[in-house]
Design a protein around this motif. Sequence first.
Motif, PDB file in Angstrom:
ATOM      1  N   MET A 268       0.375   1.988  -1.849  1.00 45.35           N
ATOM      2  CA  MET A 268       0.414   2.578  -3.170  1.00 45.35           C
ATOM      3  C   MET A 268       1.777   3.239  -3.351  1.00 45.35           C
ATOM      4  O   MET A 268       2.315   3.840  -2.439  1.00 45.35           O
ATOM      5  CB  MET A 268      -0.692   3.607  -3.333  1.00 45.35           C
ATOM      6  N   SER A 269       2.265   3.117  -4.542  1.00 48.45           N
ATOM      7  CA  SER A 269       3.572   3.690  -4.848  1.00 48.45           C
ATOM      8  C   SER A 269       3.539   4.312  -6.235  1.00 48.45           C
ATOM      9  O   SER A 269       2.591   4.114  -7.000  1.00 48.45           O
ATOM     10  CB  SER A 269       4.637   2.596  -4.803  1.00 48.45           C
ATOM     11  N   ALA A 270       4.598   5.028  -6.550  1.00 44.83           N
ATOM     12  CA  ALA A 270       4.716   5.621  -7.885  1.00 44.83           C
ATOM     13  C   ALA A 270       4.751   4.510  -8.934  1.00 44.83           C
ATOM     14  O   ALA A 270       4.210   4.664 -10.030  1.00 44.83           O
ATOM     15  CB  ALA A 270       5.965   6.487  -7.974  1.00 44.83           C
ATOM     16  N   ALA A 271       5.343   3.378  -8.592  1.00 43.97           N
ATOM     17  CA  ALA A 271       5.408   2.252  -9.520  1.00 43.97           C
ATOM     18  C   ALA A 271       4.014   1.692  -9.808  1.00 43.97           C
ATOM     19  O   ALA A 271       3.697   1.350 -10.949  1.00 43.97           O
ATOM     20  CB  ALA A 271       6.320   1.165  -8.966  1.00 43.97           C
ATOM     21  N   THR A 272       3.173   1.608  -8.783  1.00 43.71           N
ATOM     22  CA  THR A 272       1.805   1.114  -8.956  1.00 43.71           C
ATOM     23  C   THR A 272       1.009   2.046  -9.860  1.00 43.71           C
ATOM     24  O   THR A 272       0.317   1.603 -10.778  1.00 43.71           O
ATOM     25  CB  THR A 272       1.102   1.000  -7.584  1.00 43.71           C
ATOM     26  N   VAL A 273       1.109   3.341  -9.603  1.00 38.99           N
ATOM     27  CA  VAL A 273       0.411   4.329 -10.421  1.00 38.99           C
ATOM     28  C   VAL A 273       0.930   4.289 -11.851  1.00 38.99           C
ATOM     29  O   VAL A 273       0.157   4.307 -12.813  1.00 38.99           O
ATOM     30  CB  VAL A 273       0.558   5.747  -9.821  1.00 38.99           C
ATOM     31  N   ALA A 274       2.237   4.194 -12.005  1.00 34.35           N
ATOM     32  CA  ALA A 274       2.844   4.158 -13.335  1.00 34.35           C
ATOM     33  C   ALA A 274       2.361   2.952 -14.127  1.00 34.35           C
ATOM     34  O   ALA A 274       2.047   3.064 -15.319  1.00 34.35           O
ATOM     35  CB  ALA A 274       4.363   4.132 -13.214  1.00 34.35           C
ATOM     36  N   LYS A 275       2.282   1.824 -13.469  1.00 34.65           N
ATOM     37  CA  LYS A 275       1.827   0.605 -14.146  1.00 34.65           C
ATOM     38  C   LYS A 275       0.394   0.770 -14.644  1.00 34.65           C
ATOM     39  O   LYS A 275       0.072   0.384 -15.763  1.00 34.65           O
ATOM     40  CB  LYS A 275       1.942  -0.588 -13.211  1.00 34.65           C
ATOM     41  N   ARG A 276      -0.464   1.343 -13.809  1.00 38.31           N
ATOM     42  CA  ARG A 276      -1.859   1.568 -14.215  1.00 38.31           C
ATOM     43  C   ARG A 276      -1.977   2.535 -15.384  1.00 38.31           C
ATOM     44  O   ARG A 276      -2.866   2.418 -16.208  1.00 38.31           O
ATOM     45  CB  ARG A 276      -2.681   2.093 -13.046  1.00 38.31           C
ATOM     46  N   LEU A 277      -1.082   3.520 -15.423  1.00 37.58           N
ATOM     47  CA  LEU A 277      -1.131   4.536 -16.476  1.00 37.58           C
ATOM     48  C   LEU A 277      -0.251   4.173 -17.675  1.00 37.58           C
ATOM     49  O   LEU A 277      -0.213   4.914 -18.659  1.00 37.58           O
ATOM     50  CB  LEU A 277      -0.684   5.888 -15.912  1.00 37.58           C
ATOM     51  N   ASP A 278       0.463   3.061 -17.567  1.00 42.59           N
ATOM     52  CA  ASP A 278       1.373   2.602 -18.617  1.00 42.59           C
ATOM     53  C   ASP A 278       2.456   3.637 -18.928  1.00 42.59           C
ATOM     54  O   ASP A 278       2.720   3.965 -20.091  1.00 42.59           O
ATOM     55  CB  ASP A 278       0.592   2.234 -19.884  1.00 42.59           C
ATOM     56  N   VAL A 279       3.046   4.179 -17.862  1.00 42.78           N
ATOM     57  CA  VAL A 279       4.178   5.102 -17.971  1.00 42.78           C
ATOM     58  C   VAL A 279       5.235   4.642 -16.970  1.00 42.78           C
ATOM     59  O   VAL A 279       5.022   3.706 -16.218  1.00 42.78           O
ATOM     60  CB  VAL A 279       3.767   6.574 -17.683  1.00 42.78           C
ATOM     61  N   THR A 280       6.365   5.301 -16.940  1.00 46.81           N
ATOM     62  CA  THR A 280       7.423   4.913 -16.005  1.00 46.81           C
ATOM     63  C   THR A 280       7.191   5.553 -14.636  1.00 46.81           C
ATOM     64  O   THR A 280       6.586   6.632 -14.536  1.00 46.81           O
ATOM     65  CB  THR A 280       8.810   5.354 -16.519  1.00 46.81           C
ATOM     66  N   PRO A 281       7.695   4.907 -13.582  1.00 46.00           N
ATOM     67  CA  PRO A 281       7.593   5.509 -12.246  1.00 46.00           C
ATOM     68  C   PRO A 281       8.284   6.876 -12.183  1.00 46.00           C
ATOM     69  O   PRO A 281       7.793   7.793 -11.519  1.00 46.00           O
ATOM     70  CB  PRO A 281       8.301   4.509 -11.335  1.00 46.00           C
ATOM     71  N   ARG A 282       9.385   7.023 -12.887  1.00 44.51           N
ATOM     72  CA  ARG A 282      10.091   8.314 -12.902  1.00 44.51           C
ATOM     73  C   ARG A 282       9.200   9.403 -13.481  1.00 44.51           C
ATOM     74  O   ARG A 282       9.186  10.523 -12.980  1.00 44.51           O
ATOM     75  CB  ARG A 282      11.386   8.191 -13.711  1.00 44.51           C
ATOM     76  N   TYR A 283       8.464   9.101 -14.527  1.00 43.82           N
ATOM     77  CA  TYR A 283       7.571  10.076 -15.140  1.00 43.82           C
ATOM     78  C   TYR A 283       6.470  10.496 -14.160  1.00 43.82           C
ATOM     79  O   TYR A 283       6.149  11.680 -14.043  1.00 43.82           O
ATOM     80  CB  TYR A 283       6.956   9.506 -16.422  1.00 43.82           C
ATOM     81  N   VAL A 284       5.931   9.549 -13.421  1.00 46.31           N
ATOM     82  CA  VAL A 284       4.911   9.867 -12.408  1.00 46.31           C
ATOM     83  C   VAL A 284       5.498  10.810 -11.368  1.00 46.31           C
ATOM     84  O   VAL A 284       4.888  11.817 -11.008  1.00 46.31           O
ATOM     85  CB  VAL A 284       4.367   8.582 -11.739  1.00 46.31           C
ATOM     86  N   ARG A 285       6.696  10.492 -10.880  1.00 47.94           N
ATOM     87  CA  ARG A 285       7.339  11.353  -9.873  1.00 47.94           C
ATOM     88  C   ARG A 285       7.588  12.757 -10.418  1.00 47.94           C
ATOM     89  O   ARG A 285       7.393  13.742  -9.722  1.00 47.94           O
ATOM     90  CB  ARG A 285       8.640  10.729  -9.394  1.00 47.94           C
TER      91      ARG A 285
END
Length: 91
Positions: free
Chosen positions: A1-18
């Motif tokens: 699992m990565s920030a990119a995976t979470v971001a994709k599921r939430l439809d936001v950018t990986p930077r925003y998740v971080r």
Amino acid sequence: MSAATVAKRLDVTPRYVRLLVEETGRSFSEHLLERRLGCATVMLLNPAKKYRRIAGIALDCGFGDLSYFNRAVRRRYGTTPSETRESAWKD
């Protein structure tokens, strides 16, 4: 699992998740490790999982490397996964 995976599921950018996770004072990877260790601890202490192999518990909680799992548990709790499990059955 990565920030990119979470971001994709939430439809936001990986930077925003971080950025969201860093508001807690921890990085994404630190937060993920803490969640995985929490999952493993619950399973290690669960009487229904008493005979489940520790390697299986590690894999179920997202650890792909058993040695890394053992080191992470030892660093976080000061005991090995086996010792953590045994502590639940000492009474």
